[in-house]
Motif scaffolding. Structure first.
Motif, PDB file in Angstrom:
ATOM      1  N   VAL A   8      17.048   7.354 -10.436  1.00 19.27           N
ATOM      2  CA  VAL A   8      17.625   8.572  -9.872  1.00 19.27           C
ATOM      3  C   VAL A   8      17.177   9.788 -10.667  1.00 19.27           C
ATOM      4  N   ASP A   9      17.148   9.677 -11.984  1.00 16.54           N
ATOM      5  CA  ASP A   9      16.709  10.800 -12.816  1.00 16.54           C
ATOM      6  C   ASP A   9      15.264  11.186 -12.502  1.00 16.54           C
ATOM      7  N   LYS A  10      14.408  10.201 -12.300  1.00 18.61           N
ATOM      8  CA  LYS A  10      13.009  10.490 -11.967  1.00 18.61           C
ATOM      9  C   LYS A  10      12.905  11.230 -10.638  1.00 18.61           C
ATOM     10  N   LEU A  11      13.674  10.771  -9.650  1.00 23.14           N
ATOM     11  CA  LEU A  11      13.622  11.405  -8.339  1.00 23.14           C
ATOM     12  C   LEU A  11      14.183  12.822  -8.379  1.00 23.14           C
ATOM     13  N   LEU A  12      15.232  13.028  -9.153  1.00 27.91           N
ATOM     14  CA  LEU A  12      15.802  14.370  -9.266  1.00 27.91           C
ATOM     15  C   LEU A  12      14.811  15.322  -9.949  1.00 27.91           C
ATOM     16  N   LYS A  13      14.090  14.804 -10.915  1.00 27.60           N
ATOM     17  CA  LYS A  13      13.097  15.635 -11.601  1.00 27.60           C
ATOM     18  C   LYS A  13      11.976  16.032 -10.649  1.00 27.60           C
ATOM     19  N   ARG A  14      11.487  15.066  -9.848  1.00 28.12           N
ATOM     20  CA  ARG A  14      10.429  15.372  -8.873  1.00 28.12           C
ATOM     21  C   ARG A  14      10.947  16.344  -7.819  1.00 28.12           C
ATOM     22  N   ALA A  15      12.191  16.169  -7.393  1.00 24.17           N
ATOM     23  CA  ALA A  15      12.768  17.071  -6.395  1.00 24.17           C
ATOM     24  C   ALA A  15      12.856  18.497  -6.939  1.00 24.17           C
ATOM     25  N   GLU A  16      13.241  18.613  -8.213  1.00 22.52           N
ATOM     26  CA  GLU A  16      13.334  19.946  -8.804  1.00 22.52           C
ATOM     27  C   GLU A  16      11.965  20.609  -8.885  1.00 22.52           C
ATOM     28  N   GLU A  17      10.953  19.859  -9.237  1.00 20.24           N
ATOM     29  CA  GLU A  17       9.602  20.416  -9.319  1.00 20.24           C
ATOM     30  C   GLU A  17       9.159  20.956  -7.965  1.00 20.24           C
ATOM     31  N   ALA A  18       9.540  20.236  -6.899  1.00 21.61           N
ATOM     32  CA  ALA A  18       9.155  20.680  -5.558  1.00 21.61           C
ATOM     33  C   ALA A  18       9.966  21.902  -5.116  1.00 21.61           C
ATOM     34  N   LEU A  19      11.252  21.935  -5.454  1.00 20.83           N
ATOM     35  CA  LEU A  19      12.115  23.016  -4.987  1.00 20.83           C
ATOM     36  C   LEU A  19      11.825  24.343  -5.676  1.00 20.83           C
ATOM     37  N   VAL A  20      11.580  24.302  -6.984  1.00 21.71           N
ATOM     38  CA  VAL A  20      11.360  25.558  -7.710  1.00 21.71           C
ATOM     39  C   VAL A  20       9.890  25.963  -7.716  1.00 21.71           C
ATOM     40  N   GLY A  21       9.041  25.150  -7.096  1.00 19.85           N
ATOM     41  CA  GLY A  21       7.620  25.485  -7.034  1.00 19.85           C
ATOM     42  C   GLY A  21       7.355  26.643  -6.093  1.00 19.85           C
ATOM     43  N   ASP A  22       6.097  27.055  -6.044  1.00 20.46           N
ATOM     44  CA  ASP A  22       5.726  28.222  -5.239  1.00 20.46           C
ATOM     45  C   ASP A  22       5.955  28.003  -3.750  1.00 20.46           C
ATOM     46  N   GLU A  23       5.845  26.764  -3.283  1.00 18.55           N
ATOM     47  CA  GLU A  23       5.961  26.514  -1.851  1.00 18.55           C
ATOM     48  C   GLU A  23       7.370  26.767  -1.338  1.00 18.55           C
ATOM     49  N   VAL A  24       8.385  26.362  -2.090  1.00 22.62           N
ATOM     50  CA  VAL A  24       9.771  26.565  -1.671  1.00 22.62           C
ATOM     51  C   VAL A  24      10.360  27.805  -2.350  1.00 22.62           C
TER      52      VAL A  24
ATOM     53  N   VAL B  59      24.197  21.356 -10.685  1.00 22.35           N
ATOM     54  CA  VAL B  59      22.891  22.008 -10.576  1.00 22.35           C
ATOM     55  C   VAL B  59      22.723  22.480  -9.135  1.00 22.35           C
ATOM     56  N   ALA B  60      22.376  23.754  -8.966  1.00 16.33           N
ATOM     57  CA  ALA B  60      22.236  24.330  -7.629  1.00 16.33           C
ATOM     58  C   ALA B  60      20.882  25.000  -7.472  1.00 16.33           C
ATOM     59  N   TYR B  61      20.354  24.937  -6.252  1.00 16.77           N
ATOM     60  CA  TYR B  61      19.091  25.590  -5.907  1.00 16.77           C
ATOM     61  C   TYR B  61      19.357  26.520  -4.737  1.00 16.77           C
ATOM     62  N   ALA B  62      19.153  27.815  -4.951  1.00 15.32           N
ATOM     63  CA  ALA B  62      19.360  28.807  -3.906  1.00 15.32           C
ATOM     64  C   ALA B  62      18.019  29.145  -3.271  1.00 15.32           C
TER      65      ALA B  62
ATOM     66  N   LYS C 245       0.841  -1.200   0.000  1.00 21.56           N
ATOM     67  CA  LYS C 245       0.000   0.000   0.000  1.00 21.56           C
ATOM     68  C   LYS C 245       0.880   1.257   0.000  1.00 21.56           C
ATOM     69  N   LEU C 246       1.887   1.251   0.876  1.00 22.92           N
ATOM     70  CA  LEU C 246       2.777   2.406   0.969  1.00 22.92           C
ATOM     71  C   LEU C 246       3.533   2.604  -0.341  1.00 22.92           C
ATOM     72  N   SER C 247       3.952   1.513  -0.967  1.00 23.62           N
ATOM     73  CA  SER C 247       4.689   1.612  -2.218  1.00 23.62           C
ATOM     74  C   SER C 247       3.836   2.250  -3.301  1.00 23.62           C
ATOM     75  N   ARG C 248       2.554   1.877  -3.353  1.00 27.96           N
ATOM     76  CA  ARG C 248       1.660   2.478  -4.359  1.00 27.96           C
ATOM     77  C   ARG C 248       1.515   3.980  -4.126  1.00 27.96           C
ATOM     78  N   GLN C 249       1.424   4.382  -2.862  1.00 31.53           N
ATOM     79  CA  GLN C 249       1.305   5.805  -2.547  1.00 31.53           C
ATOM     80  C   GLN C 249       2.574   6.556  -2.946  1.00 31.53           C
ATOM     81  N   VAL C 250       3.718   5.944  -2.659  1.00 27.76           N
ATOM     82  CA  VAL C 250       4.989   6.566  -3.013  1.00 27.76           C
ATOM     83  C   VAL C 250       5.122   6.685  -4.529  1.00 27.76           C
ATOM     84  N   GLU C 251       4.717   5.639  -5.232  1.00 30.58           N
ATOM     85  CA  GLU C 251       4.840   5.657  -6.688  1.00 30.58           C
ATOM     86  C   GLU C 251       3.935   6.712  -7.308  1.00 30.58           C
ATOM     87  N   GLU C 252       2.751   6.897  -6.742  1.00 28.43           N
ATOM     88  CA  GLU C 252       1.854   7.940  -7.242  1.00 28.43           C
ATOM     89  C   GLU C 252       2.467   9.322  -7.060  1.00 28.43           C
ATOM     90  N   ARG C 253       3.199   9.488  -5.978  1.00 28.99           N
ATOM     91  CA  ARG C 253       3.756  10.804  -5.664  1.00 28.99           C
ATOM     92  C   ARG C 253       5.093  11.055  -6.357  1.00 28.99           C
TER      93      ARG C 253
END
Length: 601
Positions: free
Chosen positions: A136-152, A167-170, A85-93
């Motif tokens: 790893v590429d998929k996770l880096l892409k998701r991380a970038e979407e979260a970092l450059v989004g409005d919340e962060v 690649v740097a995020y300030a 169950k947890l794996s399915r939730q993680v995969e969706e996210r």
């Protein structure tokens, strides 16, 4: 002719395969370890040299083998269902499953807190992901979407260094403080990474990543791997020539210095801070290793406390001469945990006195203060040095009896249902003088205990209970077996005075004899623990309806049924006794802790 051609073709193919395998082997062997990719100034470091090897050896340990226990099969099915169950939730996210994430670490995984000259200390993590580049590429892409989004709201930038893209995020924006005060600082101003070969390298700034890239070939002459203290810790704490599954290192003194400097404190202030505590500069580092399924050991850890000897100043608080620390006869086989140490109490006292005199700039001030306290007409008439410190031999024993479940405890309070009985005994030179000391203390109206006689000795009942139990009653203080004894369960003191346990001495049990063969005859400290005795009550509590209700509160739809857990006897064989010891070392002190495989003698 055709046959000859076929033979030559097969030989050529075989040669090509051998060459390919050799190239692959060379590539694996050529991977540069993290210690040679880091700058010399590393203050904290932990490495798993080969995560794949760690996974394999975990399955060979007693705890790892629990996964194959037939009587736990139904319980594991419930756990697996929840993980799915947890794996399915993680995969969706995240777009990847838990199993894909777990498969990412392939070779070395290391984390360090390091500093290049002229730069601020920074965190850096090195991960060899093997064949999991797509994940790893998929996770880096998701991380970038979260970092450059409005919340962060991080600002992304890219630069080239040593033919590698960093690649740097300030983090340009701070959240407001709760009370409208100054903005709350984020843990880091920057997060950066690069991917090269089969490595993902993360850092809290780009400077530390550039430092790693400068050393990428492994030929740099200034690396953490060349640090003499680290080399000593690494080499002296591994099991023979075997590479442990984990090695760690901590240089707390230099870490504090770096933190003070980074906070704007100049070198004179830093030097003054450390100069206040004599001898502190001789403590260089602490580090060690952890290994599994190696030789006769199910697990073994070694820790080296690195000190420039001889110890001075504050370090003399921790002088532990070696001695025979075999459990005395009064330590019974019922004991679940036994710890003994031989402390140089006189040295510790003199060190405290010397430090006090140093801080007050008044030689002899501490002893004068102690003498005046002893002569205070409103005091108990006790001289701490003469009546107590001078009577202690330095031999200390700490015992734990098996955890018990209090049947009368509130069913809704898990912790209140648990009772850990403890006993502390300090060996003394003259029991009669300690009896006089206790009598003086008990005469004070503020003394919290009650006095009674038992087998010709005075027992002082104290309002202390078990570790989690009721603190309104149960403890005791007294003199027994040539020791000053304090316990959370007064019946343990009574048993010492009677000396009539049916269980027999701990030192004569097969469990103890099996592990003591790996312990030197003379040690500064030693410990022994019957893991099954410590965990049995907790395990049975875990099978109860109370525990199931608690699980439902956390996971209402959980398919895990704790009542399906088998009786404790089914897992007892997976819980080996553990033991350990400490001895002086030419570079400070060495501490070892271990448990044995089933088949080890």
């Amino acid at each position: 002719m055709n046959a000859s051609f076929a033979i030559r073709a097969k030989l050529a193919l075989a040669a090509a395969l051998v060459g390919l395998l050799s190239a692959l082997h060379a590539r694996a062997a050529d991977k540069v370890p993290a210690e040679r990719l880091l700058p010399p100034n590393v203050y904290a470091y932990v490495t798993f040299p080969d995560v794949s090897d760690l996974k394999n050896r975990w399955e060979d340990t007693l705890i790892g083998q629990l996964r194959q226990e037939k009587e736990l099969a139904e319980f594991w099915r419930g756990v697996d269902a929840e993980l799915e169950k947890l794996s399915r939730q993680v995969e969706e996210r995240l777009g990847v499953s838990l199993s894909e994430i777990a498969a990412i670490p392939d070779g070395e995984l290391a984390i360090a807190f390091a500093q290049e000259p002229g730069k601020k200390p920074a965190l850096v993590a090195l991960l060899d992901f093997g064949d999991s580049e797509e994940t790893v590429d998929k996770l880096l892409k998701r991380a970038e979407e979260a970092l450059v989004g409005d919340e962060v709201g991080a600002t992304r930038s890219v630069r080239e260094f040593e033919d590698t893209r960093i690649v740097a995020y300030a983090f340009n924006r701070d959240d407001d403080g709760d009370n409208g005060d100054a903005p709350a600082e984020k843990p880091f101003r920057q997060l950066a990474y690069f991917v090269r070969d089969s490595y993902l390298i993360l850092g809290s700034d780009t400077a530390i990543l550039e430092s790693v890239l400068t050393r990428w070939s492994g030929d740099h002459d200034r690396t953490f791997g060349g640090n003499n203290v680290w080399q000593t810790v690494r080499d002296r704490t591994k099991h023979e020539d075997h590479t442990p599954v984990l090695t760690w290192y901590l240089n707390p003194m230099d870490m504090v210095k770096a933190a003070l400097s980074a906070a704007g404190q100049g070198n004179p202030q830093v030097a003054f801070f450390f100069g206040l505590i004599p001898g502190l500069n001789k403590f260089k580092a602490v580090g060690g290793s952890f290994d599994m399924a190696v030789g006769d050991y199910d697990s073994i850890s070694r820790t080296l406390i690195y000190v420039d000897l001889p110890a001075e100043g504050v370090l003399n608080l921790f002088q532990f001469p070696t001695d025979d620390l075999t459990p005395p006869k009064w330590v019974t086989a019922e004991t679940a945990s036994y710890t003994a140490l031989n402390w140089d109490v006189e040295s510790a006292y003199n060190t405290v006195a010397g430090l006090y005199d140093t801080f007050t700039f008044n030689p002899g001030a501490f002893n004068k203060m102690v003498d005046e306290a002893a002569e205070d007409p409103d005091g108990p008439g006790v001289h701490p040095k003469k009546d107590l410190v001078d009577q202690l031999t330095g031999r200390l024993y700490v015992l734990g009896l098996p955890v018990q479940i209090d049947a009368e405890a509130d069913d809704e309070d898990d912790l209140a249902a648990l009772n850990q009985r403890m006993l502390l005994a300090a060996s003394v030179r003259d029991p009669g003088k300690i009896r006089d000391l206790l009598k003086k203390l008990a005469a004070n109206p503020a003394f919290p205990g009650e006095t009674r006689e038992f087998r010709g000795e005075t027992i002082y009942d104290l309002p202390i209970g078990g570790l989690f139990g009721d603190d309104s009653a149960g403890g005791g203080l007294g003199v027994a077996q040539g020791a000053l004894v304090l316990t959370t369960d007064v019946t343990l003191l009574e048993q010492m005075l009677r000396g009539d346990s049916d269980a027999g001495p701990l030192s004569e049990t097969e469990e103890y004899r099996r592990v003591v063969r790996r312990i030197p005859a003379q040690t500064s400290m030693m410990n022994f623990e019957r893991t099954d005795a410590q965990l049995e009550a907790l395990y049975e509590l875990g099978r109860s309806e109370m525990a199931q209700d608690g699980l439902r509160d956390v996971l209402p739809d959980a398919e895990i049924d704790l009542s399906k857990l088998p009786p404790f006897e089914a897992i007892r064989k997976y819980l080996a006794p553990t033991a350990g010891y400490a001895v002086p070392d030419r570079d400070g002190a060495l501490m070892v802790s271990f448990s044995l495989r089933r088949q080890a003698d």
